[in-house]
Design a protein around this motif. Structure first.
Motif, PDB file in Angstrom:
ATOM      1  N   GLU A 174       0.823  -1.209   0.000  1.00 40.97           N
ATOM      2  CA  GLU A 174       0.000   0.000   0.000  1.00 40.97           C
ATOM      3  C   GLU A 174       0.857   1.259   0.000  1.00 40.97           C
ATOM      4  N   MET A 175       2.021   1.166   0.644  1.00 34.57           N
ATOM      5  CA  MET A 175       2.944   2.296   0.595  1.00 34.57           C
ATOM      6  C   MET A 175       3.402   2.539  -0.835  1.00 34.57           C
ATOM      7  N   ARG A 176       3.522   1.475  -1.581  1.00 34.62           N
ATOM      8  CA  ARG A 176       4.023   1.589  -2.953  1.00 34.62           C
ATOM      9  C   ARG A 176       2.914   1.912  -3.939  1.00 34.62           C
ATOM     10  N   TYR A 177       1.761   1.264  -3.785  1.00 31.12           N
ATOM     11  CA  TYR A 177       0.717   1.366  -4.805  1.00 31.12           C
ATOM     12  C   TYR A 177      -0.517   2.132  -4.341  1.00 31.12           C
ATOM     13  N   GLY A 178      -0.586   2.473  -3.054  1.00 30.64           N
ATOM     14  CA  GLY A 178      -1.724   3.246  -2.573  1.00 30.64           C
ATOM     15  C   GLY A 178      -3.035   2.480  -2.685  1.00 30.64           C
ATOM     16  N   SER A 179      -4.055   3.170  -3.173  1.00 31.11           N
ATOM     17  CA  SER A 179      -5.395   2.579  -3.272  1.00 31.11           C
ATOM     18  C   SER A 179      -5.570   1.737  -4.534  1.00 31.11           C
ATOM     19  N   SER A 180      -4.479   1.413  -5.202  1.00 30.08           N
ATOM     20  CA  SER A 180      -4.579   0.594  -6.417  1.00 30.08           C
ATOM     21  C   SER A 180      -4.851  -0.873  -6.092  1.00 30.08           C
ATOM     22  N   ILE A 181      -4.753  -1.228  -4.794  1.00 31.44           N
ATOM     23  CA  ILE A 181      -5.007  -2.601  -4.367  1.00 31.44           C
ATOM     24  C   ILE A 181      -6.199  -2.589  -3.418  1.00 31.44           C
ATOM     25  N   ALA A 182      -7.195  -3.407  -3.714  1.00 24.88           N
ATOM     26  CA  ALA A 182      -8.384  -3.511  -2.866  1.00 24.88           C
ATOM     27  C   ALA A 182      -8.409  -4.915  -2.260  1.00 24.88           C
TER      28      ALA A 182
END
Length: 291
Positions: A174-182
Motif C-alpha cells: 500500500e505504501m508503494r501502490y496506494g489505493s490501487s489494491i483492494a
C-alpha cells in the motif's frame, strides 16, 4: 549340518517382491537337503559299521531327525530374515525422511531470494521516485523479513501468524501502490484454526500483483476467505499487456512443500475473469479427514 545349510541358504536373500514365497521355497529346499543327508548317512553307517539292525540307526529314524533339524533351521533362517528385513525397512524410512527433509529445506531456501528479489526491485523504484518513502519502506521490509528468518526452520506456521505477516506485507504494498489494491479478508479466516507453510499466502498475493495491471481507477480486487478446510485466495484477472517473464518458483514451491508435508495439494482455478488458489489448512478438520 542343517545349520550350515541354513547359513548357505540365507546368503541368497529372499526375493524382495515375494519374500514369504521365497522363504517357503527355501524351507522345502532345506528339508530335501536334510533328507538327502539322512539317506546318505544311513548308507554310510550301514557300510562302515554294518549296524543296519540297530533301531537308532534305522533310516526312518534319521528322517525324523532330519525333519526336526529342518524345523529348527527354518526358524533360524526366518528369524534372521525378518530381523534383516525390519532393519532394512527402518533404514529405508530413515533415508526417505532425510531425503524429504533435505528437499523441504531446499524449497524453503527459495523463499528468501524470491521474496527479497521482488521487494528490492520495488525498493529500487522507490529510491528513484521518493527517497523518504523508500526509507519507510525499508524499515517495514526489515520487520517483514524478520518473520521469514524466524520461521525458516519451521515447516508450517499457525494461520494467524501468516495472516499477521500478510498484513505487514500488504502495508508495504500500500505504501508503494496506494489505493490501487483492494484487499478484502473475510473475518472467518481469522477464526480458522490450523497451519500452512510459511510465506505461502504472501507468495500467492505477490503473484497476483506481479501478473495483473491495476491503478487507482481500476484497482486489483483480492479476496481471501475460508472454505472446505482451505484458505481461498481470489483475484480479478487483469492481465498485463506485456506479461513479465515468470519462473514459476513461487507457486511450484508451495505445491511441492504441501506434497512433502503429506497434505492435500493446493488447487488452482482460472476462469475468464477470476484466478483462484486454494491452500489446504494443515491440521484442520478437513485435512485430518483427508489423511
Amino acid at each position: 549340518m542343517s545349520i550350515f545349510y541354513s547359513k548357505v541358504v540365507y546368503r541368497r536373500r529372499p526375493s524382495p517382491v515375494h519374500p514369504y514365497t521365497s522363504l517357503l521355497a527355501y524351507s522345502l529346499l532345506l528339508l530335501l537337503i536334510n533328507n538327502l543327508a539322512a539317506y546318505l548317512l544311513s548308507l554310510l553307517t550301514s557300510y562302515l559299521f554294518d549296524m543296519d539292525g540297530l533301531p537308532f540307526l534305522q533310516v526312518q529314524h534319521l528322517y525324523v531327525y532330519s525333519i526336526l533339524a529342518t524345523f529348527i533351521s527354518s526358524v533360524y533362517v526366518n528369524a534372521q530374515y525378518l530381523y534383516s528385513y525390519m532393519e532394512a525397512e527402518a533404514a529405508k524410512r530413515r533415508l526417505e525422511t532425510e531425503a524429504m527433509q533435505a528437499k523441504l529445506n531446499a524449497l524453503k531456501q527459495q523463499i528468501d531470494p524470491h521474496f527479497m528479489f521482488n521487494n528490492f526491485s520495488i525498493l529500487t523504484e522507490l529510491i528513484m521516485e521518493d527517497s523518504r518513502l523508500a526509507v519507510k519502506f525499508l524499515g517495514k521490509l526489515s520487520k517483514v523479513y524478520r518473520y521469514v528468518i524466524q520461521n525458516y526452520d519451521r515447516d508450517t506456521v499457525p494461520l494467524a501468524d501468516e495472516l499477521a505477516f500478510l498484513d505487514s506485507y500488504l502495508y508495504l504494498m500500500e505504501m508503494r501502490y496506494g489505493s490501487s489494491i483492494a484487499m478484502n479478508i473475510d473475518p472467518e479466516v481469522h477464526k480458522a484454526e490450523g497451519n500452512i507453510p510459511p510465506a505461502s499466502l504472501q507468495l500467492i498475493v505477490e503473484n497476483a500483483l506481479k501478473h495483473n495491471r491495476f491503478s487507482k481507477e481500476s484497482p486489483l480486487m483480492i479476496a481471501i476467505s475460508v472454505a472446505d478446510g482451505c484458505v481461498v485466495v481470489r483475484n480479478a484477472l487483469q492481465p498485463l499487456a506485456s506479461a513479465p517473464v515468470s519462473t514459476g518458483v513461487g507457486q511450484r514451491n508451495i505445491t511441492e512443500r504441501y506434497a512433502l508435508l503429506g497434505s492435500r495439494k493446493p488447487q488452482v482455478e482460472r476462469t475468464e475473469f477470476v484466478y483462484t488458489v486454494r491452500l489446504p489448512i494443515i491440521g484442520g478438520l478437513n485435512d485430518e479427514q483427508e489423511i
